[in-house]
Design a protein around this motif. Structure first.
Motif, PDB file in Angstrom:
ATOM      1  N   GLY A  66      10.819   2.278   2.420  1.00  0.00           N
ATOM      2  CA  GLY A  66       9.743   1.306   2.298  1.00  0.00           C
ATOM      3  C   GLY A  66      10.065  -0.027   2.951  1.00  0.00           C
ATOM      4  N   PHE A  67      11.327  -0.234   3.318  1.00  0.00           N
ATOM      5  CA  PHE A  67      11.715  -1.507   3.935  1.00  0.00           C
ATOM      6  C   PHE A  67      11.634  -1.402   5.447  1.00  0.00           C
ATOM      7  CE2 PHE A  67      15.572   0.995   3.208  1.00  0.00           C
ATOM      8  CZ  PHE A  67      16.163   0.991   4.460  1.00  0.00           C
ATOM      9  N   THR A  68      11.540  -2.554   6.101  1.00  0.00           N
ATOM     10  CA  THR A  68      11.532  -2.589   7.555  1.00  0.00           C
ATOM     11  C   THR A  68      12.957  -2.455   8.055  1.00  0.00           C
ATOM     12  OG1 THR A  68       9.605  -4.046   7.575  1.00  0.00           O
ATOM     13  CG2 THR A  68      10.917  -3.935   9.592  1.00  0.00           C
ATOM     14  N   PRO A  69      13.244  -1.417   8.839  1.00  0.00           N
ATOM     15  CA  PRO A  69      14.638  -1.209   9.247  1.00  0.00           C
ATOM     16  C   PRO A  69      15.156  -2.311  10.170  1.00  0.00           C
ATOM     17  CG  PRO A  69      13.176   0.538  10.095  1.00  0.00           C
ATOM     18  CD  PRO A  69      12.329  -0.437   9.366  1.00  0.00           C
ATOM     19  N   ARG A  70      16.470  -2.507  10.106  1.00  0.00           N
ATOM     20  CA  ARG A  70      17.108  -3.406  11.052  1.00  0.00           C
ATOM     21  C   ARG A  70      17.121  -2.736  12.435  1.00  0.00           C
ATOM     22  NH1 ARG A  70      19.492  -2.291   6.550  1.00  0.00           N
ATOM     23  NH2 ARG A  70      19.984  -3.874   4.987  1.00  0.00           N
TER      24      ARG A  70
ATOM     25  N   VAL B 142      18.291   4.341  -6.551  1.00  0.00           N
ATOM     26  CA  VAL B 142      17.906   4.964  -5.284  1.00  0.00           C
ATOM     27  C   VAL B 142      16.527   5.614  -5.422  1.00  0.00           C
ATOM     28  CG1 VAL B 142      18.909   7.279  -5.604  1.00  0.00           C
ATOM     29  CG2 VAL B 142      18.806   6.266  -3.311  1.00  0.00           C
ATOM     30  N   THR B 143      16.145   5.990  -6.639  1.00  0.00           N
ATOM     31  CA  THR B 143      14.790   6.499  -6.848  1.00  0.00           C
ATOM     32  C   THR B 143      13.762   5.413  -6.587  1.00  0.00           C
ATOM     33  OG1 THR B 143      15.521   8.153  -8.452  1.00  0.00           O
ATOM     34  CG2 THR B 143      13.213   7.511  -8.547  1.00  0.00           C
ATOM     35  N   HIS B 144      14.045   4.174  -7.009  1.00  0.00           N
ATOM     36  CA  HIS B 144      13.143   3.069  -6.686  1.00  0.00           C
ATOM     37  C   HIS B 144      12.949   2.956  -5.176  1.00  0.00           C
ATOM     38  CE1 HIS B 144      12.243   1.338 -10.544  1.00  0.00           C
ATOM     39  NE2 HIS B 144      13.516   1.180 -10.864  1.00  0.00           N
ATOM     40  N   ALA B 145      14.031   3.080  -4.426  1.00  0.00           N
ATOM     41  CA  ALA B 145      13.944   2.963  -2.968  1.00  0.00           C
ATOM     42  C   ALA B 145      13.122   4.103  -2.381  1.00  0.00           C
ATOM     43  CB  ALA B 145      15.351   2.941  -2.365  1.00  0.00           C
ATOM     44  N   LEU B 146      13.333   5.316  -2.890  1.00  0.00           N
ATOM     45  CA  LEU B 146      12.596   6.473  -2.367  1.00  0.00           C
ATOM     46  C   LEU B 146      11.123   6.417  -2.753  1.00  0.00           C
ATOM     47  CD1 LEU B 146      15.342   9.130  -3.125  1.00  0.00           C
ATOM     48  CD2 LEU B 146      14.541   8.472  -0.847  1.00  0.00           C
ATOM     49  N   LEU B 147      10.828   6.016  -3.988  1.00  0.00           N
ATOM     50  CA  LEU B 147       9.430   5.891  -4.402  1.00  0.00           C
ATOM     51  C   LEU B 147       8.728   4.784  -3.632  1.00  0.00           C
ATOM     52  CD1 LEU B 147       7.111   6.703  -6.251  1.00  0.00           C
ATOM     53  CD2 LEU B 147       8.066   5.210  -8.026  1.00  0.00           C
ATOM     54  N   ASP B 148       9.459   3.722  -3.306  1.00  0.00           N
ATOM     55  CA  ASP B 148       8.880   2.646  -2.509  1.00  0.00           C
ATOM     56  C   ASP B 148       8.472   3.150  -1.128  1.00  0.00           C
ATOM     57  OD1 ASP B 148       8.178  -0.098  -1.983  1.00  0.00           O
ATOM     58  OD2 ASP B 148      10.009  -0.276  -0.817  1.00  0.00           O
ATOM     59  N   GLY B 149       9.248   4.085  -0.570  1.00  0.00           N
ATOM     60  CA  GLY B 149       8.870   4.668   0.709  1.00  0.00           C
ATOM     61  C   GLY B 149       7.684   5.605   0.601  1.00  0.00           C
ATOM     62  N   LEU B 150       7.560   6.289  -0.531  1.00  0.00           N
ATOM     63  CA  LEU B 150       6.449   7.215  -0.724  1.00  0.00           C
ATOM     64  C   LEU B 150       5.141   6.493  -1.053  1.00  0.00           C
ATOM     65  CD1 LEU B 150       8.191  10.000  -2.849  1.00  0.00           C
ATOM     66  CD2 LEU B 150       7.387  10.211  -0.496  1.00  0.00           C
ATOM     67  N   ARG B 151       5.212   5.452  -1.861  1.00  0.00           N
ATOM     68  CA  ARG B 151       4.018   4.724  -2.302  1.00  0.00           C
ATOM     69  C   ARG B 151       4.321   3.225  -2.287  1.00  0.00           C
ATOM     70  NH1 ARG B 151       1.549   8.750  -1.573  1.00  0.00           N
ATOM     71  NH2 ARG B 151       0.045   9.807  -2.956  1.00  0.00           N
TER      72      ARG B 151
ATOM     73  N   ARG C  24       7.214  16.100  -6.825  1.00  0.00           N
ATOM     74  CA  ARG C  24       6.048  16.619  -6.102  1.00  0.00           C
ATOM     75  C   ARG C  24       4.769  15.927  -6.542  1.00  0.00           C
ATOM     76  NH1 ARG C  24       7.728  21.813  -7.395  1.00  0.00           N
ATOM     77  NH2 ARG C  24       5.857  22.055  -8.681  1.00  0.00           N
ATOM     78  N   ALA C  25       4.690  15.574  -7.818  1.00  0.00           N
ATOM     79  CA  ALA C  25       3.463  14.990  -8.346  1.00  0.00           C
ATOM     80  C   ALA C  25       3.116  13.664  -7.685  1.00  0.00           C
ATOM     81  CB  ALA C  25       3.583  14.803  -9.861  1.00  0.00           C
ATOM     82  N   VAL C  26       4.090  12.967  -7.107  1.00  0.00           N
ATOM     83  CA  VAL C  26       3.803  11.686  -6.447  1.00  0.00           C
ATOM     84  C   VAL C  26       2.797  11.888  -5.315  1.00  0.00           C
ATOM     85  CG1 VAL C  26       4.803   9.780  -5.125  1.00  0.00           C
ATOM     86  CG2 VAL C  26       6.031  10.709  -7.085  1.00  0.00           C
ATOM     87  N   ASP C  27       2.881  13.010  -4.624  1.00  0.00           N
ATOM     88  CA  ASP C  27       1.939  13.294  -3.539  1.00  0.00           C
ATOM     89  C   ASP C  27       0.506  13.441  -4.042  1.00  0.00           C
ATOM     90  OD1 ASP C  27       3.620  13.141  -1.391  1.00  0.00           O
ATOM     91  OD2 ASP C  27       3.838  15.295  -1.093  1.00  0.00           O
ATOM     92  N   TYR C  28       0.322  13.649  -5.338  1.00  0.00           N
ATOM     93  CA  TYR C  28      -1.001  13.871  -5.916  1.00  0.00           C
ATOM     94  C   TYR C  28      -1.502  12.639  -6.679  1.00  0.00           C
ATOM     95  CZ  TYR C  28      -0.209  18.838  -4.905  1.00  0.00           C
ATOM     96  OH  TYR C  28       0.041  20.043  -4.276  1.00  0.00           O
ATOM     97  N   CYS C  29      -0.796  11.525  -6.554  1.00  0.00           N
ATOM     98  CA  CYS C  29      -1.214  10.292  -7.216  1.00  0.00           C
ATOM     99  C   CYS C  29      -2.150   9.496  -6.317  1.00  0.00           C
ATOM    100  CB  CYS C  29       0.011   9.427  -7.548  1.00  0.00           C
ATOM    101  SG  CYS C  29       1.063  10.088  -8.853  1.00  0.00           S
TER     102      CYS C  29
END
Length: 620
Positions: free
Chosen positions: A143-147, A209-218, A370-375
């Motif tokens: 979810g962050f802008t890469p360097r 790390v879940t926060h980081a991954l969820l931030d990228g998903l949503r 998987r359920a995140v894709d259905y939110c």
């Protein structure tokens, strides 16, 4: 010459819709393994906390997807920083490709060896990333802008002094703190004043790390637009941490033996970060199934309380299904009574039950992800996550022989977490639906027209993603389709004078899911979002409202689901304003120049007390 859909899509770009920069942002793929490379790298980790006993399954050797590593370690997805930002010193870098280190499964678990700290955060983060990738069937974006030329998430095991840890999306890093243990508790094996490192807690690392991954998903789930948004982020991260740890059979086996097959001692499985909890004067940082875990849902509750209610509901469903699936073994072992006779649990029975428990944890972990894709893409409510869970599971397991979905519905109902706009709590009523009106298939988005970089998990590149986003944006913003996709236009009476900005395609990505009978389901998952601005009037400040939809298309281009949430629908403007004016909303939103705005990020607010609350923060 007849113009194609691609020409129409390009004409409508920036006139009817936009494509967000996140669509074409580079997706860091994991290492592409060569034919003679090993599948996995075995690495020693702590599955609980350093103060636990080895007899409690404290140490495990997990299999991390193999990749060559530079000292740090530094890989494709994660870059570990050896610098101690609290002391201003740098430690020796962990060299996991050293031959002797490889032969031992990495460095020995030791709080006294900084190289093990580096190994710990790398191994757990890589393992959690692999769980997300396996559940979603694709590479994940941050979810962050890469360097520049650096797309890795930076991990700082010695980030600062303090009993805290946080993901900073502006810096693209996770910082783990450390603090002294206060006094003597007698409950954990630690000296008074002994330093407690959050990077050595499996739960804390997995949570962050879940926060980081969820931030990228949503991405929009980091904007507190309603009472459940921050709570969902916390509860979801807790669930991933719990089920990731429970996927380790050695950890579950201890709880099975001590509860004699009934998992009644659930705190060993659902309690999070015992040592860090002690630093804050509690037996555990949080416990998903504590005595108050069945408290009723209250939208005015503190965010971590809402998260605990969510985690408690899903964990209760897990235990319900576990009892159903293992009851036959207990009947066999007890000659039909189901009551295990006194004495030590038989080794074979404990092995069978712990294997069943860890496999079920892996299944629940995949289902939750998987359920995140259905939110919906904005303003998530816990009731909507229940619908996402039910729909995601139904897509892969339509028959549901062990009634997973029934257990989830019952656990949410017990806590009075009710979805809106449904006629009942039956499974059929909770499933997301397709378009309300018949829409044609989008043929340019069927899998015959999509291009991939050798694997459906990885798109061909930015140009192909831009093409896909333009095709979807042109289709969704046709005047006759706007309401179907949860979008509004200026002049809509339900907007009450709000200005509707152009909708934007926020993400579009392929998904590949594998069901329990090994069937493979391919989909295209996209987010379309829209921001509307309600003007200031009658002593009321201006404020933003968000809408849009999650769109799921099948491999033939047909629209399977539209999970829409219009900015103009269901009194959302009034509810949005009421939340920002409430004590809970006032923690995040301030009136600045007669306009509601976020003075700080949502997760900075969650960190402000200095106590470990976990979450996404910014040091800026």
């Amino acid at each position: 010459m007849i113009r194609g859909h691609g020409d129409l899509a390009s004409d409508a770009l920036d006139r009817r819709y936009r494509v967000a920069a996140s669509v074409t942002r580079p997706t860091p793929g994991p290492y592409a393994r060569a034919a003679d490379d090993p599948l996995y790298r075995p690495l020693n980790v702590l599955t609980t906390d350093p103060s636990a006993s080895r007899l409690d399954g404290k140490v495990a050797c997990i299999e991390v997807p193999y990749e060559p590593l530079a000292p740090g370690p530094v890989g494709q997805l994660f870059k570990v920083d050896e610098h101690d930002y609290g002391q201003g010193v740098s430690y020796q870098k962990a060299d996991l490709d050293d031959v002797k280190t490889l032969l031992k499964g990495g460095y020995d678990p030791s709080a006294a060896d900084p190289r093990f700290h580096q190994q710990m955060v790398y191994a757990v983060c890589s393992s959690v990333y692999a769980s997300f990738r396996n559940a979603l069937g694709r590479h994940l974006s941050w979810g962050f802008t890469p360097r520049r030329d650096d797309h890795a998430l930076h991990l700082r095991p010695f980030g600062f002094q303090g009993p805290n840890a946080y993901y900073d999306k502006w810096e693209g890093c996770i910082s783990f703190g450390y603090a002294p243990m206060p006094g003597t508790t007698g409950a954990v094996r630690a000296l008074p004043g002994e330093t407690v490192f959050t990077c050595l807690s499996h739960d804390v690392v997995a949570h962050e790390v879940t926060h980081a991954l969820l931030d990228g998903l949503r991405w929009n789930f980091s904007i507190p637009t309603g009472p459940d948004v921050a709570g969902f982020h916390e509860g979801f991260a807790d669930l991933v941490a719990i089920f990731q740890r429970m996927s380790c059979k050695e950890v579950v086996n201890v709880a099975i033996r001590r509860s004699r097959g009934m998992l009644d001692d659930t705190r060993r499985l659902t309690g999070l970060a015992q040592q860090l909890g002690m630093v804050n004067g509690k037996p555990y940082l949080r416990d998903a199934l504590a005595e108050d875990s069945e408290q009723l849902y209250d939208p005015q509750a503190e965010s971590h309380e809402i998260g605990s209610i969510l985690a408690g509901a899903v964990c209760e469903a897990y235990l319900t299904v576990f009892r159903r699936k293992t009851a036959r073994y207990l009947r066999l072992a007890s000659h039909g009574s189901g009551i295990i006779p006194p004495g030590e649990l038989a080794y074979d029975l404990a092995d069978i039950l712990s294997g069943a428990a860890s496999r079920l944890a892996s299944q629940f972990l995949a289902l939750v992800i998987r359920a995140v894709d259905y939110c919906p893409p904005v303003d998530i409510h816990l009731g909507e996550f229940l619908r996402a869970l039910v729909t995601a599971d139904h897509d892969l397991v339509p028959d549901d022989p062990w009634a997973y979905r029934e257990a989830l519905i019952d656990a949410f109902m017990k806590r009075r977490i009710f979805p809106e706009h449904v006629s009942s709590l039956s499974e059929h009523a909770l499933l997301w639906r397709g378009p309300r009106r018949q829409l044609p298939a989008i043929t340019e988005l069927d899998f015959a027209h999509l291009r991939f970089n050798g694997d459906p998990a990885h798109p061909a590149g930015a140009q192909e993603l831009q093409r896909q986003a333009c095709v979807l944006g042109e289709f969704a913003t046709r005047p006759e389709h706007l309401r179907e996709f949860g979008l509004a236009t200026d002049g809509d009476p339900e907007l009450e004078g709000a200005t509707a900005q152009l909708p934007q395609v926020a993400s579009i990505r392929a998904s590949r899911r594998i069901g329990p009978d090994r069937q493979i389901v391919f989909d295209l998952v996209a987010e379309i979002t829209q921001r509307c601005m309600v003007p200031a009037r009658a002593g009321r400040p201006a404020y933003p409202v968000f809408g849009g939809s999650t769109v799921i298309l099948g491999p033939d281009g047909a629209i399977r689901y539209i999970v829409s949430k219009s900015a103009a629908g269901s009194d959302r403007l009034a509810r949005r304003l009421a939340f920002m004016a409430s004590p809970t909303g006032g923690k995040y939103w301030r009136v600045i120049h007669n306009r509601y705005a976020m003075e700080k990020s949502m997760f900075q607010v969650l960190h402000r007390n200095g106590e470990y609350r976990s979450g996404t923060g910014s040091t800026g």
